[in-house]
Design a protein around this motif. Structure first.
Motif, PDB file in Angstrom:
ATOM      1  N   THR A 137       0.833  -1.186   0.000  1.00 25.73           N
ATOM      2  CA  THR A 137       0.000   0.000   0.000  1.00 25.73           C
ATOM      3  C   THR A 137       0.878   1.250   0.000  1.00 25.73           C
ATOM      4  O   THR A 137       2.094   1.181   0.224  1.00 25.73           O
ATOM      5  N   THR A 138       0.282   2.392  -0.269  1.00 24.73           N
ATOM      6  CA  THR A 138       1.011   3.660  -0.307  1.00 24.73           C
ATOM      7  C   THR A 138       0.654   4.491   0.926  1.00 24.73           C
ATOM      8  O   THR A 138      -0.265   4.168   1.666  1.00 24.73           O
ATOM      9  N   GLY A 139       1.400   5.579   1.115  1.00 24.27           N
ATOM     10  CA  GLY A 139       1.132   6.460   2.230  1.00 24.27           C
ATOM     11  C   GLY A 139       1.209   5.741   3.561  1.00 24.27           C
ATOM     12  O   GLY A 139       0.369   5.919   4.439  1.00 24.27           O
ATOM     13  N   PHE A 140       2.254   4.907   3.745  1.00 24.27           N
ATOM     14  CA  PHE A 140       2.329   4.029   4.913  1.00 24.27           C
ATOM     15  C   PHE A 140       3.008   4.741   6.073  1.00 24.27           C
ATOM     16  O   PHE A 140       4.102   5.275   5.952  1.00 24.27           O
ATOM     17  N   GLY A 141       2.356   4.688   7.233  1.00 25.68           N
ATOM     18  CA  GLY A 141       2.753   5.490   8.385  1.00 25.68           C
ATOM     19  C   GLY A 141       4.149   5.240   8.896  1.00 25.68           C
ATOM     20  O   GLY A 141       4.937   6.170   9.059  1.00 25.68           O
ATOM     21  N   TRP A 142       4.498   3.960   9.180  1.00 27.19           N
ATOM     22  CA  TRP A 142       5.815   3.785   9.783  1.00 27.19           C
ATOM     23  C   TRP A 142       6.937   3.985   8.777  1.00 27.19           C
ATOM     24  O   TRP A 142       8.036   4.363   9.161  1.00 27.19           O
ATOM     25  N   SER A 143       6.684   3.773   7.491  1.00 27.73           N
ATOM     26  CA  SER A 143       7.701   4.104   6.490  1.00 27.73           C
ATOM     27  C   SER A 143       7.969   5.605   6.509  1.00 27.73           C
ATOM     28  O   SER A 143       9.122   6.038   6.447  1.00 27.73           O
ATOM     29  N   ALA A 144       6.896   6.397   6.586  1.00 26.65           N
ATOM     30  CA  ALA A 144       7.050   7.847   6.672  1.00 26.65           C
ATOM     31  C   ALA A 144       7.786   8.243   7.940  1.00 26.65           C
ATOM     32  O   ALA A 144       8.727   9.054   7.913  1.00 26.65           O
ATOM     33  N   ALA A 145       7.390   7.662   9.063  1.00 27.94           N
ATOM     34  CA  ALA A 145       7.967   8.045  10.358  1.00 27.94           C
ATOM     35  C   ALA A 145       9.439   7.699  10.451  1.00 27.94           C
ATOM     36  O   ALA A 145      10.265   8.515  10.886  1.00 27.94           O
ATOM     37  N   LEU A 146       9.797   6.486  10.042  1.00 28.62           N
ATOM     38  CA  LEU A 146      11.179   6.040  10.218  1.00 28.62           C
ATOM     39  C   LEU A 146      12.102   6.678   9.188  1.00 28.62           C
ATOM     40  O   LEU A 146      13.272   6.957   9.485  1.00 28.62           O
ATOM     41  N   PHE A 147      11.592   6.941   7.978  1.00 24.39           N
ATOM     42  CA  PHE A 147      12.385   7.716   7.020  1.00 24.39           C
ATOM     43  C   PHE A 147      12.701   9.094   7.598  1.00 24.39           C
ATOM     44  O   PHE A 147      13.842   9.568   7.539  1.00 24.39           O
ATOM     45  N   LEU A 148      11.689   9.739   8.171  1.00 25.80           N
ATOM     46  CA  LEU A 148      11.895  11.068   8.759  1.00 25.80           C
ATOM     47  C   LEU A 148      12.917  11.031   9.883  1.00 25.80           C
ATOM     48  O   LEU A 148      13.796  11.894   9.971  1.00 25.80           O
ATOM     49  N   ASP A 149      12.817  10.043  10.759  1.00 21.17           N
ATOM     50  CA  ASP A 149      13.743   9.985  11.883  1.00 21.17           C
ATOM     51  C   ASP A 149      15.174   9.754  11.403  1.00 21.17           C
ATOM     52  O   ASP A 149      16.110  10.401  11.896  1.00 21.17           O
ATOM     53  N   LEU A 150      15.351   8.862  10.437  1.00 21.21           N
ATOM     54  CA  LEU A 150      16.697   8.624   9.904  1.00 21.21           C
ATOM     55  C   LEU A 150      17.227   9.866   9.185  1.00 21.21           C
ATOM     56  O   LEU A 150      18.414  10.210   9.308  1.00 21.21           O
ATOM     57  N   ALA A 151      16.359  10.529   8.427  1.00 17.18           N
ATOM     58  CA  ALA A 151      16.788  11.747   7.734  1.00 17.18           C
ATOM     59  C   ALA A 151      17.131  12.848   8.732  1.00 17.18           C
ATOM     60  O   ALA A 151      18.081  13.620   8.526  1.00 17.18           O
ATOM     61  N   HIS A 152      16.378  12.930   9.814  1.00  9.29           N
ATOM     62  CA  HIS A 152      16.646  13.917  10.857  1.00  9.29           C
ATOM     63  C   HIS A 152      17.998  13.655  11.510  1.00  9.29           C
ATOM     64  O   HIS A 152      18.773  14.587  11.765  1.00  9.29           O
TER      65      HIS A 152
END
Length: 530
Positions: free
Chosen positions: A508-523
């Motif tokens: 599926t798209t727009g997946f929550g933990w993919s968004a969250a963990l990408f953000l944390d790693l990028a941060h």
């Protein structure tokens, strides 16, 4: 910009989804728990015209869908979609209307002021994006997509006690799932620590007296045992779990269902970013009860090592480790329990409970010693299938779950080095690591859920494990490859094909933990911690 064929236009707190059909028209449906969008359709065949000229979608932005000629579609409130503009006409299956200032498509009747609606939508967008964690410039576009995903996935859920929860996706996952919430909190802690804390509270509010934290909190109740599962899930598992490996052993019966024990890990991460002793005191005893549940109820053979009593409790319900029966003990679970004991020690220490902190740390050390003594075979940590008869069988399939003991940071150095060597071997390493089944395993399938695709939570936990075990360079390399894959892949998917880096079939798209963990790693990459 949004691709409405894959990512619906929606808004924080709204169940309404606007999607593009293959013929260019738009459809509006509602996101509901365990309900297909085909069953919740509100409106179909939407097209806009200026005279005889059709107005196609020019841009789908976080706050509006623009058609050109000054016509926009946006939210007046979470339940109301409005078209703004003039001199245009909207038609849809079974209806039509002139756009003269505003035209309500779905929801509460006006009157509405078009300029005010547009200004308020733009302000909501600015306010949310102003809180996005800092990321490197080259990752900003994907990070903005991730931050928007977390925002629009926030919903009020009937059994969430009046709190907003991040649902994994409005396309198929409309509820508050257990470990998803912990991963969501990891990103939210940087911008809204109280919202991050609420993700844990929603689950802990429904903790059972014996310590079990439920799997899902949703609009119709709570899923905490197999009697709460939809019939479709029972049917799917009956087909997937490879028949009774011991004669006559069924899947049925009342079995508790939860998710991996990462509660203390998430609570401590929130505390690192935004210290709050009151919150730690609030969650300390409930998490301790959860730890006891795993080490008693979820250890039916009493060998000191917990097992997953149901595939769903692992979060890896389509993994080939379940092809041999409905109970299994992969090495990740007892790694999480050792990690949780250490984090409970940190929480106890912060609360001034020094003696309890020492006991938690001793428990963590004993648990790792037991894991090594009973599940390290000299070359890898083994996964066992367990049977009600008391028998057990080793699962040959290689998965990165056998690398998760790195997460404890307590392994003997020679074992930790062997696990890192396995991670960096052709079995698990490639341009886009880490596959959820080894590349060279016969069960590897790059597109099948948990049978080969890359999942961000697995990569994130392995990165944590490398750091905890003293392999900083390897952690940084895996971080870089993970960020590059997501940045180049075009979206925040549920999982990725490790051979192509594209969205895996069925994800599926727009997946929550993919968004969250990408953000944390990028941060982290931006040099701002924790």
């Amino acid at each position: 910009m949004l691709d409405l064929r894959a990512t619906p236009f929606t808004e924080r707190g709204s169940r309404l989804l606007v999607l593009a059909e293959s013929d260019g028209s738009l459809r509006v449906a509602r996101a509901e728990y365990e309900t297909r969008l085909s069953e919740t359709t509100v409106l179909t065949g939407l097209r806009l015209f200026s005279g005889d000229r059709e107005l196609p979608v020019r841009r789908a932005l976080p706050d509006r869908v623009s058609f050109g000629a000054g016509v926009d579609l946006l939210f007046a409130d979470p339940g109301t979609l409005v078209l703004t503009g003039s001199g245009a006409r909207a038609v849809w299956d079974g209806g039509a209307g002139e756009i003269d200032g505003t035209l309500v498509l779905v929801g509460r009747a006006g009157p509405y002021d078009a300029g005010e609606l547009l200004a308020r939508a733009a302000e909501r967008r600015r306010e949310w994006f102003a809180r996005m964690p800092a990321v490197p410039a080259e990752l900003r576009e994907r990070a903005e997509q991730a931050w928007w995903t977390l925002g629009v996935n926030l919903l009020p859920v009937a059994f969430a006690g009046g709190r907003e929860g991040v649902v994994p996706s409005k396309l198929g996952y409309v509820g508050i799932w257990n470990w998803d919430s912990y991963f969501h909190a990891v990103a939210l802690r940087h911008a809204d620590p109280e919202l991050a804390r609420d993700q844990l509270r929603i689950l802990l509010d429904h903790q059972r007296p014996d310590g079990l934290i439920p799997d899902v909190v949703h609009d119709r109740g709570v899923l905490a045992e197999t009697t709460d599962l939809p019939r479709s899930d029972h049917d799917r598992l009956a087909q997937h779990v490879g028949g009774p490996a011991a004669p006559g052993e069924p899947i049925g019966g009342v079995v508790p269902v939860t998710k991996p024990p990462l509660t203390a890990w998430a609570a401590w991460k929130i505390h690192e970013a935004a210290p709050d002793l009151g919150f730690l005191d609030e969650v300390y005893r409930p998490i301790a009860r959860s730890q006891r549940w795993w080490l008693t109820v979820s250890d039916p053979d009493g060998d000191g090592l917990a097992e997953y009593l149901h595939p769903y409790s692992s979060g890896l319900d389509d993994s080939p480790i379940w092809d041999h029966g409905p109970r299994a003990e992969p090495p990740d679970l007892n790694s999480y329990l050792a990690l949780q004991a250490d984090r409970l020690g940190d929480i106890a220490e912060a609360l001034g409970r020094t003696a309890e902190a020492g006991e938690w740390r001793r428990q963590a050390a004993r648990h790792v010693e037991l894991l090594v003594a009973r599940r390290w075979n000299g070359s890898r940590f083994v996964t066992l299938t367990k049977f009600a008869s008391g028998a057990a069988a080793e699962v040959a399939t290689r998965t990165p779950l056998e690398l998760m003991p790195l997460l404890t940071g307590r392994l003997p150095r020679e074992i930790a080095e062997r696990l890192v060597a396995d991670l960096l071997s052709p079995a698990f390493w490639g341009e886009r690591p880490v596959p959820t089944v080894a590349f060279d395993d016969p069960a590897f399938d790059p597109d099948a859920m948990w049978r080969g695709p890359v999942w961000l939570n697995v990569n994130y936990l392995l990165i944590e494990g490398l750091r905890h075990s003293g392999f900083a360079a390897e952690a940084e390399e895996l971080t870089g490859r993970t960020l590059d894959m997501v940045n180049a892949g075009g979206g925040l998917y549920e999982y990725w094909n490790p051979l192509t880096g594209a969205r895996a079939r069925g994800a599926t798209t727009g997946f929550g933990w993919s968004a969250a963990l990408f953000l944390d790693l990028a941060h982290r990459r931006a040099g701002r911690r924790p």
